[in-house]
Design a protein around this motif. Structure first.
Motif, PDB file in Angstrom:
ATOM      1  N   VAL A 432      -9.842   4.420  10.801  1.00  0.00           N
ATOM      2  CA  VAL A 432      -8.510   4.918  10.450  1.00  0.00           C
ATOM      3  C   VAL A 432      -8.284   4.666   8.970  1.00  0.00           C
ATOM      4  CG1 VAL A 432      -6.024   4.596  10.750  1.00  0.00           C
ATOM      5  CG2 VAL A 432      -7.531   4.591  12.753  1.00  0.00           C
ATOM      6  N   VAL A 433      -7.863   5.695   8.250  1.00  0.00           N
ATOM      7  CA  VAL A 433      -7.494   5.569   6.840  1.00  0.00           C
ATOM      8  C   VAL A 433      -6.084   6.117   6.682  1.00  0.00           C
ATOM      9  CG1 VAL A 433      -7.993   6.255   4.466  1.00  0.00           C
ATOM     10  CG2 VAL A 433      -9.878   5.743   6.030  1.00  0.00           C
ATOM     11  N   LEU A 434      -5.186   5.297   6.176  1.00  0.00           N
ATOM     12  CA  LEU A 434      -3.784   5.682   6.013  1.00  0.00           C
ATOM     13  C   LEU A 434      -3.417   5.636   4.536  1.00  0.00           C
ATOM     14  CD1 LEU A 434      -2.319   3.464   8.899  1.00  0.00           C
ATOM     15  CD2 LEU A 434      -3.036   5.857   9.041  1.00  0.00           C
ATOM     16  N   THR A 435      -2.836   6.722   4.021  1.00  0.00           N
ATOM     17  CA  THR A 435      -2.385   6.735   2.634  1.00  0.00           C
ATOM     18  C   THR A 435      -0.914   7.130   2.581  1.00  0.00           C
ATOM     19  OG1 THR A 435      -2.878   9.072   2.131  1.00  0.00           O
ATOM     20  CG2 THR A 435      -4.700   7.503   1.966  1.00  0.00           C
ATOM     21  N   GLY A 436      -0.227   6.684   1.535  1.00  0.00           N
ATOM     22  CA  GLY A 436       1.185   7.010   1.342  1.00  0.00           C
ATOM     23  C   GLY A 436       2.093   6.163   2.218  1.00  0.00           C
ATOM     24  N   PHE A 437       3.393   6.341   2.035  1.00  0.00           N
ATOM     25  CA  PHE A 437       4.371   5.667   2.867  1.00  0.00           C
ATOM     26  C   PHE A 437       4.435   6.362   4.221  1.00  0.00           C
ATOM     27  CE2 PHE A 437       6.224   4.399  -1.321  1.00  0.00           C
ATOM     28  CZ  PHE A 437       6.015   3.039  -1.159  1.00  0.00           C
ATOM     29  N   HIS A 438       4.528   5.570   5.272  1.00  0.00           N
ATOM     30  CA  HIS A 438       4.403   6.101   6.634  1.00  0.00           C
ATOM     31  C   HIS A 438       5.491   7.121   6.965  1.00  0.00           C
ATOM     32  CE1 HIS A 438       3.331   6.313  10.801  1.00  0.00           C
ATOM     33  NE2 HIS A 438       4.533   5.919  11.183  1.00  0.00           N
ATOM     34  N   LYS A 439       6.719   6.838   6.642  1.00  0.00           N
ATOM     35  CA  LYS A 439       7.829   7.705   7.031  1.00  0.00           C
ATOM     36  C   LYS A 439       8.054   8.829   6.031  1.00  0.00           C
ATOM     37  CE  LYS A 439      10.278   4.186   9.723  1.00  0.00           C
ATOM     38  NZ  LYS A 439      11.552   3.427   9.894  1.00  0.00           N
ATOM     39  N   GLU A 440       8.144   8.477   4.759  1.00  0.00           N
ATOM     40  CA  GLU A 440       8.477   9.482   3.762  1.00  0.00           C
ATOM     41  C   GLU A 440       7.317  10.422   3.446  1.00  0.00           C
ATOM     42  OE1 GLU A 440       8.772   6.304   3.436  1.00  0.00           O
ATOM     43  OE2 GLU A 440      10.881   5.789   3.167  1.00  0.00           O
ATOM     44  N   GLY A 441       6.072   9.958   3.641  1.00  0.00           N
ATOM     45  CA  GLY A 441       4.907  10.768   3.298  1.00  0.00           C
ATOM     46  C   GLY A 441       4.656  10.844   1.805  1.00  0.00           C
ATOM     47  N   MET A 442       5.317  10.008   1.017  1.00  0.00           N
ATOM     48  CA  MET A 442       5.124  10.013  -0.430  1.00  0.00           C
ATOM     49  C   MET A 442       3.850   9.272  -0.802  1.00  0.00           C
ATOM     50  SD  MET A 442       9.027   9.166  -1.634  1.00  0.00           S
ATOM     51  CE  MET A 442       8.541   9.048  -3.354  1.00  0.00           C
ATOM     52  N   TYR A 443       3.273   9.685  -1.941  1.00  0.00           N
ATOM     53  CA  TYR A 443       2.101   9.022  -2.527  1.00  0.00           C
ATOM     54  C   TYR A 443       0.876   9.077  -1.622  1.00  0.00           C
ATOM     55  CZ  TYR A 443       6.049   7.219  -5.189  1.00  0.00           C
ATOM     56  OH  TYR A 443       7.213   7.113  -5.907  1.00  0.00           O
ATOM     57  N   GLN A 444       0.777  10.119  -0.818  1.00  0.00           N
ATOM     58  CA  GLN A 444      -0.421  10.322  -0.018  1.00  0.00           C
ATOM     59  C   GLN A 444      -1.541  10.891  -0.894  1.00  0.00           C
ATOM     60  OE1 GLN A 444       0.800  13.022   3.064  1.00  0.00           O
ATOM     61  NE2 GLN A 444       1.462  11.399   4.448  1.00  0.00           N
ATOM     62  N   LEU A 445      -2.761  10.757  -0.433  1.00  0.00           N
ATOM     63  CA  LEU A 445      -3.866  11.461  -1.065  1.00  0.00           C
ATOM     64  C   LEU A 445      -3.812  12.898  -0.550  1.00  0.00           C
ATOM     65  CD1 LEU A 445      -6.309  11.550  -2.863  1.00  0.00           C
ATOM     66  CD2 LEU A 445      -7.703  10.690  -0.974  1.00  0.00           C
ATOM     67  N   GLN A 446      -3.537  13.814  -1.453  1.00  0.00           N
ATOM     68  CA  GLN A 446      -3.276  15.199  -1.049  1.00  0.00           C
ATOM     69  C   GLN A 446      -4.542  15.906  -0.579  1.00  0.00           C
ATOM     70  OE1 GLN A 446      -1.363  16.752  -4.545  1.00  0.00           O
ATOM     71  NE2 GLN A 446       0.342  15.301  -4.399  1.00  0.00           N
ATOM     72  N   GLN A 447      -5.663  15.648  -1.243  1.00  0.00           N
ATOM     73  CA  GLN A 447      -6.942  16.223  -0.824  1.00  0.00           C
ATOM     74  C   GLN A 447      -8.025  15.146  -0.931  1.00  0.00           C
ATOM     75  OE1 GLN A 447      -8.048  20.214  -2.218  1.00  0.00           O
ATOM     76  NE2 GLN A 447      -6.034  20.380  -3.172  1.00  0.00           N
ATOM     77  N   GLY A 448      -8.512  14.746   0.203  1.00  0.00           N
ATOM     78  CA  GLY A 448      -9.537  13.706   0.212  1.00  0.00           C
ATOM     79  C   GLY A 448     -10.321  13.736   1.500  1.00  0.00           C
ATOM     80  N   GLN A 449     -11.419  13.015   1.537  1.00  0.00           N
ATOM     81  CA  GLN A 449     -12.236  12.940   2.736  1.00  0.00           C
ATOM     82  C   GLN A 449     -12.859  11.558   2.861  1.00  0.00           C
ATOM     83  OE1 GLN A 449     -14.998  16.157   1.919  1.00  0.00           O
ATOM     84  NE2 GLN A 449     -16.604  14.761   1.230  1.00  0.00           N
ATOM     85  N   VAL A 450     -13.252  11.236   4.081  1.00  0.00           N
ATOM     86  CA  VAL A 450     -13.888   9.948   4.359  1.00  0.00           C
ATOM     87  C   VAL A 450     -15.351  10.202   4.688  1.00  0.00           C
ATOM     88  CG1 VAL A 450     -13.923   7.929   5.878  1.00  0.00           C
ATOM     89  CG2 VAL A 450     -11.739   8.926   5.159  1.00  0.00           C
ATOM     90  N   GLU A 451     -16.231   9.415   4.063  1.00  0.00           N
ATOM     91  CA  GLU A 451     -17.664   9.574   4.252  1.00  0.00           C
ATOM     92  C   GLU A 451     -18.287   8.290   4.771  1.00  0.00           C
ATOM     93  OE1 GLU A 451     -18.332  12.762   0.592  1.00  0.00           O
ATOM     94  OE2 GLU A 451     -18.672  10.631   0.243  1.00  0.00           O
ATOM     95  N   LEU A 452     -19.359   8.437   5.539  1.00  0.00           N
ATOM     96  CA  LEU A 452     -20.086   7.305   6.104  1.00  0.00           C
ATOM     97  C   LEU A 452     -21.348   7.086   5.286  1.00  0.00           C
ATOM     98  CD1 LEU A 452     -19.805   8.289   9.880  1.00  0.00           C
ATOM     99  CD2 LEU A 452     -18.190   6.968   8.493  1.00  0.00           C
ATOM    100  N   GLY A 453     -21.581   5.843   4.861  1.00  0.00           N
ATOM    101  CA  GLY A 453     -22.700   5.544   3.976  1.00  0.00           C
ATOM    102  C   GLY A 453     -23.800   4.742   4.654  1.00  0.00           C
TER     103      GLY A 453
END
Length: 522
Positions: A432-453
């Motif tokens: 699980v990766v969470l970005t930004g404030f939970h309720k407001e949705g501000m400061y989220q990563l607008q375009q991103g992805q998670v990769e396995l290394g």
């Protein structure tokens, strides 16, 4: 004689050039050799025609020098090759091997796909189909998603009405604009069909009139079939159920292929989580530019899977290319692999659940997958690195610590990353990766992805190679982690990658990791 000397000198020049090339990676040796070659080359210059004895002397001298140069050239070439080989880091070697393996897999998948296309041309079963409209009409406009439900008469009664009630109760009016609900009543019993249609028309009249619900009955009318589809007495119990399920859903998907862009497969005994339409909508938006064949929104073996409608004709033909006793869920996994999706893509938590009203035979033939129950995340020991700008006291490690602290940065750039490097490889089951404030949705990563290394590099620089787990959906990711069959590889890195620069704060609130418990030593 002058010509012989000139030929000898030309040969020397070629050997000298070869020697210089072989020593270009070792400047010290090259300079020393250049000094030596200066005196040799001077002695070979033919200003005047020498006499026979002098010529023999020079020829023998040249032969000795030439042979020496050839041997030196071979030695330097071998040393140079060894130098190049050892200069290759383990990362480069592993990456090369990985690329070769990926190319081989893609090539093999391409061969399988070509074979499947040829087989499909020779099996036009669904050209012989007939449909009867029982309630509702085809929507005038193409929707985003068709929710396809196939239902059959059961001695213990059907949960179809409860399934439809759950579906419409979980969907708001704005959500319903994106979907068409298509119900296929597959049992030919006229009494059951009449009663079921009457019940649906009474309970869901407004949805039928609004062209949000369509009820059909389809059947195959193909003389090439060895037996009538509905006469399953000659099959064993499970074999009959498998064949009937494949035929029923093939008829359903064949009808749905032009109603929408995507198709959601659902059984007639499923409970829907609230706002399931939005959950699927945002997932489809995030995955729009990435190759996928099946997106899974539950742990159920059959229900909760989303397909491109452009793949439905392939899938329906695929169902009938195998023996009748082949379970449908097994065929789905083979179909996914055939179209180059090696592992499942499953979102968590599930948004579809079984009501479970099957008969004893159905319980045996269609065992319900137990949904994995996750405890609290166990985030194994790890270090966290980033190339994003660290602001104030917001340290990267805060994103991985399981508390209220978080990591914040300003104006992340495309290509920036935040990477969790596990202290030792782990069998990770969920991330699980969470970005930004939970309720407001501000400061989220607008375009991103998670990769396995995999293959950790030295000096804690990350991993040598990465594979995609998934893009962020509305700034977050919650996905199960699967591994290829028979794979013994374990995860070493988890990388959050920025796909587009943004002029704002970025807040990485939490990275949660669940690992598979280690087997206790006996």
């Amino acid at each position: 004689m002058a010509q012989t000397c000139q030929q000898a000198f030309s040969l020397y020049l070629r050997l000298d050039s070869k020697l210089l090339i072989s020593t270009k990676h070792n400047p010290g040796k090259a300079q020393a050799q250049k000094r030596n070659s200066g005196s040799i080359s001077g002695s070979l210059l033919c200003r005047t025609a020498p006499g026979p004895s002098i010529m023999n002397h020079f020829l023998w001298r040249y032969i000795i020098v030439a042979v020496s140069l050839v041997f030196l050239g071979f030695i330097f070439q071998e040393n140079n090759q060894e130098h190049v080989e050892y200069s290759l880091s383990m990362e480069e070697k592993r990456r090369t091997v990985w690329q070769l393996l990926q190319e081989e897999i893609k090539s093999e998948n391409k061969k399988h796909l070509e074979t499947f296309k040829k087989m499909r041309k020779n099996y036009p079963l669904l050209q012989h189909t007939n449909y009867k409209f029982l309630a509702g009409t085809i929507p005038q406009e193409k929707k985003l998603l068709t929710v396809g439900i196939s239902s059959v008469h059961r001695p213990r009664g059907s949960d179809l009405l409860s399934t439809l009630q759950s579906l419409f109760h979980a969907s708001s009016e704005p959500e319903l604009k994106y979907i068409t609900v298509l119900v296929h009543l597959s049992d030919p019993d006229p009494e059951w069909l009449s009663q079921t249609v009457a019940n649906i028309s009474s309970l869901f009249k407004q949805h039928i009139e609004a062209q949000k619900l369509l009820v059909i009955h389809g059947f195959l009318n193909d003389p090439s079939l060895p037996e009538d589809l509905n006469n399953t007495n000659h099959f064993s119990s499970c074999e009959a159920l498998y064949f009937r399920q494949k035929a029923d859903y093939a008829l359903l998907m064949n009808f749905a292929s032009n109603l929408s862009d995507y198709f959601l497969m659902i059984g007639d005994d499923v409970h829907f989580a609230p706002k399931f339409v939005y959950a699927i909508y945002w997932a489809l938006s995030a995955w729009k530019e990435i190759h996928w064949v099946i997106l899974e929104f539950s742990s159920l073996s059959f229900s909760g899977k989303v397909f491109h409608t452009s793949d439905l004709s392939r899938l329906t033909s695929f169902f009938f290319l195998f023996p009748k006793d082949t379970p449908t869920d097994l065929l789905l996994s083979k179909f996914r692999f055939l179209l180059a999706q090696d592992i499942p893509i499953r979102f968590s938590p599930s948004i579809f659940h079984h009501m479970h009203n099957y008969s004893v035979v159905e319980d045996t033939c269609f065992p319900v997958d137990k949904e994995k129950v996750f405890d609290e995340p166990d985030n194994p020991l790890a270090s966290v690195i980033t190339d994003m700008m660290t602001v104030g006291n917001f340290f990267p490690q805060y994103a991985y610590i399981l508390n209220e602290e978080y990591y914040a940065t300003l104006d992340p750039l495309k290509g920036n990353h935040l990477t969790v490097i596990l202290e030792r490889p782990q069998k990770v089951t969920r991330i699980v990766v969470l970005t930004g404030f939970h309720k407001e949705g501000m400061y989220q990563l607008q375009q991103g992805q998670v990769e396995l290394g995999y293959d950790p590099m030295e000096d804690s620089k990350g991993c040598a190679r990465y594979t995609l787990l998934g893009p962020l959906v509305e700034g977050n990711l919650d996905q199960m982690v699967f591994y290829e069959d028979d794979s013994v590889e374990e995860l070493s890195c988890i990388r959050l990658l920025v796909l587009a620069s943004q002029d704002s704060w970025l807040l990485v609130r939490q990275i949660k990791v669940w690992t598979e418990p280690e087997e206790e030593m006996s």
